[in-house]
Design a protein around this motif. Structure first.
Motif, PDB file in Angstrom:
ATOM      1  N   GLU A 200      -1.203  -8.291   0.000  1.00  0.00           N
ATOM      2  CA  GLU A 200      -2.372  -7.249   0.020  1.00  0.00           C
ATOM      3  C   GLU A 200      -3.429  -7.861   0.001  1.00  0.00           C
ATOM      4  O   GLU A 200      -4.493  -7.715   0.688  1.00  0.00           O
TER       5      GLU A 200
ATOM      6  N   HIS B 249      -5.225   2.292   4.158  1.00  0.00           N
ATOM      7  CA  HIS B 249      -4.202   1.299   4.811  1.00  0.00           C
ATOM      8  C   HIS B 249      -3.469   1.893   5.565  1.00  0.00           C
ATOM      9  O   HIS B 249      -2.166   1.374   5.556  1.00  0.00           O
TER      10      HIS B 249
ATOM     11  N   SER C 280      -2.403   9.383   4.182  1.00  0.00           N
ATOM     12  CA  SER C 280      -3.563   8.127   2.570  1.00  0.00           C
ATOM     13  C   SER C 280      -3.358   9.410   1.415  1.00  0.00           C
ATOM     14  O   SER C 280      -3.574  10.858   1.645  1.00  0.00           O
TER      15      SER C 280
ATOM     16  N   GLU D 148      -1.972   4.452   0.113  1.00  0.00           N
ATOM     17  CA  GLU D 148      -3.135   4.039  -0.296  1.00  0.00           C
ATOM     18  C   GLU D 148      -4.492   4.212   1.283  1.00  0.00           C
ATOM     19  O   GLU D 148      -3.970   3.983   1.614  1.00  0.00           O
ATOM     20  N   SER D 149      -5.402   4.513   0.341  1.00  0.00           N
ATOM     21  CA  SER D 149      -6.486   4.927   1.253  1.00  0.00           C
ATOM     22  C   SER D 149      -6.839   3.768   1.942  1.00  0.00           C
ATOM     23  O   SER D 149      -6.844   2.366   1.453  1.00  0.00           O
TER      24      SER D 149
ATOM     25  N   ARG E 278       2.442   3.733  -1.779  1.00  0.00           N
ATOM     26  CA  ARG E 278       2.764   4.475  -3.080  1.00  0.00           C
ATOM     27  C   ARG E 278       3.543   5.679  -3.177  1.00  0.00           C
ATOM     28  O   ARG E 278       3.775   6.286  -4.206  1.00  0.00           O
TER      29      ARG E 278
ATOM     30  N   TRP F 286       0.759  -1.276  -0.037  1.00  0.00           N
ATOM     31  CA  TRP F 286      -0.119  -0.261  -0.168  1.00  0.00           C
ATOM     32  C   TRP F 286       0.896   1.063  -0.329  1.00  0.00           C
ATOM     33  O   TRP F 286       0.195   2.140  -0.117  1.00  0.00           O
TER      34      TRP F 286
END
Length: 168
Positions: A162, A63, A93, A60-61, A34, A32
């Motif tokens: 993931e 997480h 995020s 990542e949103s 990024r 997650w």
């Protein structure tokens, strides 16, 4: 004396950058994650011999907390000598990159951050915080840094992990 101190801190930073880049490459492979940016003293090329490496991770949103927990477990599993290379002080995020603390300290930390991975999310971080331009004029060079950030490395392990953890 101030000049010699500054030169010494710059030399320390130069020695620390290769390790920071290797640590960033590893952090970029975590599920997650990024975007990876270096912050703190190293981003300003001014560190003492025993300073750590501070990172800002764009996650990542949905997480952020899972990622933070994984990173804490990972860091605790490392020998003490390596822990200081993985100080993930900030996790944001990608769905909420607009910073609430709008002051000079936050603006300087943001515009001096060095994006190493995830050019798109790193650029989005600045795009979502245009208020920094009012406090620190001429921050367009951040865009150049973000554009040169590496694309996140592929990782089969990331996709498997993931899927296993995608229940949160």
């Amino acid at each position: 004396e101030d000049v010699s101190r500054r030169l010494s801190r710059a030399a320390n930073a130069e020695r620390l950058w290769p390790n920071a880049r290797r640590a960033a490459a590893l952090l970029a492979r975590f599920p997650w994650v990024r975007g990876v940016l270096v912050t703190g003293g190293l981003s300003k090329n001014s560190v003492a011999p025993d300073d750590d490496v501070d990172f800002l991770l764009l996650v990542e949103s949905g997480h952020v907390w899972t990622t933070k927990s994984l990173l804490q477990l990972f860091r605790k599993s490392l020998p003490a000598a390596y822990r200081e290379l993985f100080c993930t002080n900030y996790l944001l995020s990608v769905g909420a990159l607009a910073l609430e603390r709008r002051n000079m300290y936050t603006a300087i930390e943001l515009v001096t951050a060095v994006p190493l991975y995830g050019p798109g999310p790193c650029q989005q971080l600045l795009d979502d915080n245009t208020w920094v331009r009012d406090l620190v004029p001429g921050v367009d060079w951040f865009s150049t840094r973000a554009a040169h950030a590496r694309v996140l490395p592929p990782s089969n392990g990331r996709r498997t992990l993931e899927r296993l953890l995608d229940s949160d």
